[in-house]
Design a protein around this motif. Sequence first.
Motif, short mmCIF file in Angstrom:
data_model
loop_
_atom_site.label_atom_id
_atom_site.label_comp_id
_atom_site.label_asym_id
_atom_site.label_seq_id
_atom_site.Cartn_x
_atom_site.Cartn_y
_atom_site.Cartn_z
N ARG A 156 -5.93 -9.89 -1.88
CA ARG A 156 -7.52 -9.82 -1.38
C ARG A 156 -8.50 -10.68 -2.16
O ARG A 156 -9.66 -10.62 -2.17
CB ARG A 156 -7.83 -8.23 -1.41
N GLY A 157 -7.66 -11.72 -2.94
CA GLY A 157 -8.70 -12.72 -3.63
C GLY A 157 -9.11 -12.33 -5.01
O GLY A 157 -10.38 -12.66 -5.31
N TYR A 158 -8.71 -11.26 -5.64
CA TYR A 158 -9.48 -10.98 -6.90
C TYR A 158 -8.10 -10.74 -8.00
O TYR A 158 -8.18 -10.13 -8.75
CB TYR A 158 -10.45 -9.89 -6.99
N ILE B 276 -10.72 -0.97 -9.46
CA ILE B 276 -10.81 -1.47 -8.11
C ILE B 276 -9.53 -1.41 -7.12
O ILE B 276 -9.63 -0.85 -6.24
CB ILE B 276 -11.45 -2.89 -8.00
N ALA B 277 -8.59 -1.90 -7.98
CA ALA B 277 -7.10 -2.10 -7.24
C ALA B 277 -6.70 -0.68 -6.74
O ALA B 277 -6.38 -0.64 -5.74
CB ALA B 277 -6.36 -2.83 -7.95
N GLN B 278 -6.91 0.18 -7.74
CA GLN B 278 -6.43 1.45 -7.45
C GLN B 278 -7.36 2.13 -6.42
O GLN B 278 -6.83 2.93 -5.47
CB GLN B 278 -6.34 2.31 -8.59
N GLU C 53 -8.82 0.75 -3.98
CA GLU C 53 -8.70 0.22 -2.57
C GLU C 53 -7.33 0.65 -2.04
O GLU C 53 -7.33 0.83 -0.86
CB GLU C 53 -8.74 -1.14 -2.77
N GLY D 98 -8.14 -17.32 -11.06
CA GLY D 98 -9.07 -16.61 -9.81
C GLY D 98 -9.10 -15.09 -9.96
O GLY D 98 -9.68 -14.22 -9.28
N ARG D 99 -8.41 -14.51 -10.84
CA ARG D 99 -8.47 -13.28 -11.07
C ARG D 99 -9.73 -12.56 -11.81
O ARG D 99 -10.41 -13.56 -12.61
CB ARG D 99 -7.28 -12.66 -12.04
N LEU D 100 -10.01 -11.43 -11.24
CA LEU D 100 -11.18 -10.85 -11.87
C LEU D 100 -11.29 -10.85 -13.52
O LEU D 100 -10.28 -10.35 -14.13
CB LEU D 100 -11.63 -9.57 -11.36
N ALA E 246 -0.38 -2.33 -6.51
CA ALA E 246 -1.91 -2.51 -6.70
C ALA E 246 -2.28 -3.83 -7.09
O ALA E 246 -3.23 -4.40 -6.57
CB ALA E 246 -2.24 -1.34 -7.46
N ASP E 247 -1.49 -4.48 -8.03
CA ASP E 247 -2.25 -5.84 -8.45
C ASP E 247 -1.57 -6.72 -7.33
O ASP E 247 -2.60 -7.59 -7.35
CB ASP E 247 -1.00 -6.16 -9.59
N ARG F 153 -14.45 -14.75 -12.57
CA ARG F 153 -13.22 -14.78 -12.55
C ARG F 153 -12.57 -15.54 -13.82
O ARG F 153 -13.23 -16.36 -14.21
CB ARG F 153 -12.72 -15.61 -11.37
N GLY G 85 -13.45 -5.90 -4.70
CA GLY G 85 -12.81 -6.71 -5.40
C GLY G 85 -13.50 -8.15 -5.64
O GLY G 85 -13.56 -8.77 -6.56
N GLN G 86 -13.64 -8.61 -4.55
CA GLN G 86 -14.15 -10.02 -4.27
C GLN G 86 -15.95 -9.84 -4.61
O GLN G 86 -15.97 -10.91 -5.39
CB GLN G 86 -14.14 -10.55 -2.81
N LEU H 250 0.64 -1.16 -0.03
CA LEU H 250 0.03 -0.02 -0.03
C LEU H 250 0.74 1.18 0.02
O LEU H 250 0.49 2.22 -0.91
CB LEU H 250 -0.74 0.00 1.26
N ARG I 91 -10.82 -4.55 -12.81
CA ARG I 91 -9.92 -4.94 -11.71
C ARG I 91 -8.87 -3.83 -11.49
O ARG I 91 -8.67 -3.56 -10.30
CB ARG I 91 -9.41 -6.40 -12.27
N LEU J 32 -1.82 -6.37 -4.03
CA LEU J 32 -2.66 -6.23 -3.21
C LEU J 32 -4.03 -6.79 -3.51
O LEU J 32 -4.73 -7.71 -2.84
CB LEU J 32 -3.01 -4.87 -2.75
N ALA J 33 -4.29 -6.68 -4.87
CA ALA J 33 -5.45 -7.38 -5.34
C ALA J 33 -5.43 -8.68 -5.41
O ALA J 33 -6.45 -9.53 -4.99
CB ALA J 33 -5.71 -6.74 -6.96
#
Lengths: 379, 404
Positions: free
Chosen positions: A377-379, B300-302, B304, B289-291, A370-371, B285, B276-277, A318, B297, A373-374
Amino acid sequence: MSLVLTEEQEMLRDAAHGFLERNAPVSALRKLRDENNPDGFSRDLWKEMAEMGWAGILVGETHGGADFGFVGAGVLAEEMGRTLTASPFLSTSILAATAFNKVANDAQKQENLPKIAGGEALYALAVDEARKHGPAKTAMQAEKHGNGFKLSGDKTFVADGHVADKIIVAARSAGSAGEQDGLTLFLVDAKAKGVSVERTQMVDSRNAARIRFDGVEATGEDVIGEVDGGYMALEGVLNAGRAGLSAEMSGSAQQAFAMTVTYLKERKQFGTEIGTFQALQHRAAHLYSEIELVKSAVLKALQELDANYGMAGPICSLAKAKAGEVAKLASQEAVQMHGGIGMTDEYDIGFFMKRIRVAQEMFGDGSFHADRLAQMRGY
Amino acid sequence: MSELETFRAEARQWLEENCPEEMRDGAAGEENICWGGRQWRFQSDAQKVWLERMAQKGWTVPAWPKEYGGGGLSKEEVKVLKEEMRKLKCRSPLESFGIWMLGPALLKYGTHEQKLHFLPPIARGEIRWCQGYSEPNAGSDLASLQCKCEDKDDHWLVNGQKVWTSYADKSDWIFVLVRTDPKATKHNGISFILIDMDQKGVSTKPIKLISGNSPFCETFFDDATAPKEHAPGVSAIVGEVNRGWDVAKYLLTHEREMISGGAGSVGNAMSSRGMGQVAADEVGREEGGRLADPLLRAKIAQAEVDGWAFLLTLERMKDEAKAGQGVGANSSMLKYYGTEYNKRRFEILMDMGGSEELEWEGERTADGKRARNWLRTKANSIEGGTSEVQLNIIAKRILELPGA
């Protein structure tokens, strides 16, 4: 824990601030660049930093260090970011010190930590092999050879690699590039047979190196941590480096912003200070907000490294993501709001833009983190 | 055990013994808030019991002094109590503009008599307050307000109109900014007055918003009155006559912290199961497992990254604020960033919801809940001072830029 500095940490910050303004301002970096200094930093300055306990800021007292923890190290890095001070602090005092503190065996600690604290030896961490960061992508080979290993491969973007006495290098003893398993960390003497170092002059006038390892011999005693299981250990060390770089970028962003706000109050056009224009006021106010977010993320990352080292991955990502993106914004806004003068080499603001560009790239840019972290967080 | 840890153990035990099961679902949605007031209909017996027990303990307003209906707790104890309530998923027993806004204003600017008279009924949830600030011609330029208040010896006579008065149709009393001196410069003729809405001269009319809901009203004062003293020694005016702007400014700062804090708690509630989840569930997905939508994605990542850093900033600014003091001009920064972030979050939530979340009515979307919330967030960066006003304040008070 409160998200504020302790009194002790504040005193360290104030002392560092005064010392660096007097002894290592931006003009010192300019001078190093202009005279094409072979080291890229002042060894006399580094000696003084060691005497003040900065070199050993992360080294325990039993090994002659100041034992100030990661928040202390970050406080120093932030102040160095304000003055763009060139020094081996990141590579030796944060990266190497963390590797020895957290990963090495007692003999390695005993051998190396006092040298770090005393400013007697310089270290570098060699990880990346391609233009973008990615520890798991490591392809450099550590071939089993008798009782030891033979190291072969190329490393790039090795901060302070050109002056390091010893190099901590990540190599693949098993598996293939892209896998986390199979990495091993080695401590290699920079003068060892088969090591060739090419100094790379970087855009920020600081130094890095490309290092070729051509069948360099290493023994089991040169292994730091576990054979084949070095990935998590390396990640820990990298997290410390990421937090350190984030703190440095926070300092650089704050300083570039402060210079910009001063300029807005002084520069006159259309018969008035340009800071009276709402178009500029709002951009400055937005940037102020973003920099406040950076300060929070950086402090939390440093505190987490101290309190919960093994769990600090997400918060360090972060900090690195946020600090990198905001510091870039701060340097871009600084040049734009300074107008023509911001484009000149004579004015200091360009040095900030250049250093920030390098620091945000090192050990993963904003997208990388950022990737990451994603994924966490499971996505 | 430290005193604070002793308090923690006691608080936990008390909460376990006194918080009804139904009030331990962690429900934080608008529909589950207990607002109190004369018109209030309790959702359940449990909601009523929970309010009564907490009010008895002084814990609906734990930081207020005991003599005014509060718990008399220190800042650290309040933090501990909130932590324990979160752990047990206790609902908040009572929320209101009296707690958030009038209370702090009275505690700072009110007389002892005013505090004794007005604060305990707020703490017990008996009187519900609303705020009369904006007018049709005084929005961002709030200090240009014109609602007239005349001195009639034994009472005040009020004529004019307020707008964006939250829940005025459900409230009992209103605190109002009025012009008591029309000749003074605009910041100097304003007073802060307390008016009982149960009178012929006060009427309200809900405003229907783009979300379809009506949380705001227009409030009209036609020869409305307030006695000079609501009870012996209890003045209707808070602070000095014609010095109401000081109170208003203090409250606005408070309101900004509250709005940004609200954005924070929404973020918190989301963090156990992040955007994200949820997006991955809704959009799908990829293998691994990626969105499945890489651009979504990335967005959302940015977001978060910014959301987490913002939550940490709320935490840091609270920690930095000296005991009993607020965060000052930084409340404008928090308000600006928090509300802009909340809008951005809901834009993403709508992006990932796709056509399903566009159903305005029907059970599938609980009558377009997400869409209505998305539209509601558009007011976040307007109410309590627009984002542009907040940026002006940062430029002036923090950066000290010229002419700001």
